[in-house]
Design a protein around this motif. Structure first.
Motif: not given
Length: 462
Positions: A150-158, A182-183, A238-248
């Motif tokens: 996803a990072i690769k795809l977002m950056r290529q789009h940018g 990267g992650s 791009g903006v990448m977000m856990e839909t809810y954070q793994g620690g909560s």
């Protein structure tokens, strides 16, 4: 019995402890914990594996079925781990197991990127369950691989729409996107970054609007944080977000998320939801971001996609997934036939057997009961959250938001000793007790497990 810090095993850390025997329909504890006979196995693993593998409670799994895990010495646990949110359809779901066996017996266990019919069937199924407009699927093996993609795809789009300066990836403080380089840089856990010498300056984090450690949940915080970091909106790929954070297990406020979607549209930035933990019914909706009533551009999938086999995926818009020519975005084990067969059976079972609805009911019960426990044990429980079949108790030093890792560890240990299986505490400072039962868990089993949690809280907090 210490765990969570991943210490090298010693006789002290694995000293068996005599516990009260347990025998119910779903739980059975008949030995000391850890099982004395298991210690040579644990020591052998610690001798030859990196110490980072030693962070979980010392329970040696022998088999797992449905919502229960068994060792070979007669102990049985109700599972509140789902193998770290993997077995959404339950352990060894009959259809999933049979699909994998059938594929093995059919005689195709690997085919790289050569076409296969079973891969085509899964991709068709994933497009069917994906929101309209997400028509491409790239199969991978792990969640980290999916977020890296996803990072690769977002950056290529940018770069395509804005040139070499439009490469910034925005993610969130205390977020988790995997353990590859990267992650980890995209993730927001400070402990994941401290050993990386050259952090990518084009990966920045903003506060996650959880209302607990970040009380101000307005979208102004997002904008101000970018400004403070010296990031111009036109430079964000791009903006990448856990839909809810793994620690909560706390969803962001819907108004915040709607403004985020509008901001991404206005600045031609890709919005990616990391649903590696959250997807495939876990939150009481098939996709967790459906709670926000907004669209996404990319979805990162993993864990619950197959209920037990190593598979992940990136699902997204055609113009994003088709940015690279043939042969330039592949993976050796992409669409492994056995894993794909299991995933197809898992996704279909989740839908046919109404597991998403059952997850929603689990969440309703957990929300009520965990808030009751928060009131009962006022002080040490800083926040109690539940959304579907995932919930968290954030243990803190009373009167603060400072995580209390020893207390969280003691609670998990008490649950293990009573026949309720959980993984080591997670989240900020290792202070979060995480609850993640399989989506098939019945109400009577859930309530029995809640009773065990309450007993363990009483023992640990006294």
């Amino acid at each position: 019995m210490e765990f969570g810090e991943c210490p090298v095993t010693t006789a002290t850390t694995l000293q068996p402890r005599e516990v009260t025997p347990v025998k119910t329909k779903y739980r059975k504890i008949v030995t000391a914990i850890p099982v004395p006979e298991s210690i040579p196995i644990l020591e052998k693993l610690r001798e030859h594996e990196p110490q980072s593998m030693g962070g979980q409670p010392p329970v040696i799994w022998d088999r797992a079925e449905g919502f229960c895990v068994y060792d070979k010495w007669g102990n049985q646990w109700i599972d509140w781990s789902s193998g770290v949110l993997v077995t959404n359809a339950g352990h060894s779901h009959p259809a999933v197991k049979q699909a994998a066996l059938d594929q093995i017996n059919h005689g195709l266990m690997h085919n790289y990127c050569f076409p296969s019919e079973i891969r085509g069937k899964l991709i068709e199924e994933l497009v069917k369950v994906a929101p309209k407009g997400l028509e491409k699927v790239f199969l991978l093996t792990t969640g980290s691989e999916a977020t890296e993609c996803a990072i690769k795809l977002m950056r290529q789009h940018g770069k395509t729409v804005g040139g070499n300066s439009k490469i910034v990836i925005v993610s969130f403080v205390n977020g988790f996107h995997g353990r590859t380089m990267g992650s980890q840089m995209a993730g927001g856990w400070p402990g994941q970054k401290e050993w990386i010498v050259n952090l990518d300056p084009a990966m920045v984090q903003v506060p996650y609007p959880d209302g607990f450690r970040q009380p101000d949940t307005s979208f102004d915080v997002f904008l101000d944080s970018l400004k403070q970091a010296g990031v111009k909106p036109e430079n964000v790929a791009g903006v990448m977000m856990e839909t809810y954070q793994g620690g909560s297990a706390k969803l962001a406020p819907m108004p915040y998320m709607k403004k985020l979607r509008e901001w991404c549209d206005a600045n031609d930035a890709v919005l990616t939801f990391d649903e590696v933990q959250a997807g495939f019914g876990r939150t009481g909706k098939f996709w967790a971001f459906e709670h926000y009533e907004i669209e996404t551009d990319l979805i990162c999938c993993g864990k619950g996609i197959s209920s037990g086999m190593p598979l992940s995926a990136v699902i997204g818009r055609t113009q994003l997934l088709d940015q690279f020519p043939p042969g330039s975005m592949t993976s050796t084990h992409t669409g492994n036939p056995v894993c794909v067969a299991a995933a197809l059976a898992s996704v279909q079972s989740i839908r046919k057997e109404n597991m998403v609805e059952n997850a929603r009911k689990i969440g309703e019960i957990l929300a009520v009961e965990l808030n009751r426990l928060k009131e009962k044990f006022d002080g040490p429980i800083g926040a109690a959250d539940a959304v579907g079949a995932v919930a968290t108790l954030q243990m803190v030093k009373p009167g603060t938001t400072e995580p209390d890792k020893p207390l969280a560890t003691a609670i998990v240990r008490g649950c293990i000793e009573r026949g309720l299986l959980m993984f080591a505490p997670v989240g900020t400072g290792g202070g979060t007790v995480k609850i993640a039962p399989p989506l098939i868990t019945p109400e009577d089993v859930l309530r029995e497990a809640i009773g065990v949690l309450e007993e363990s809280l009483e023992e640990a907090i006294q």
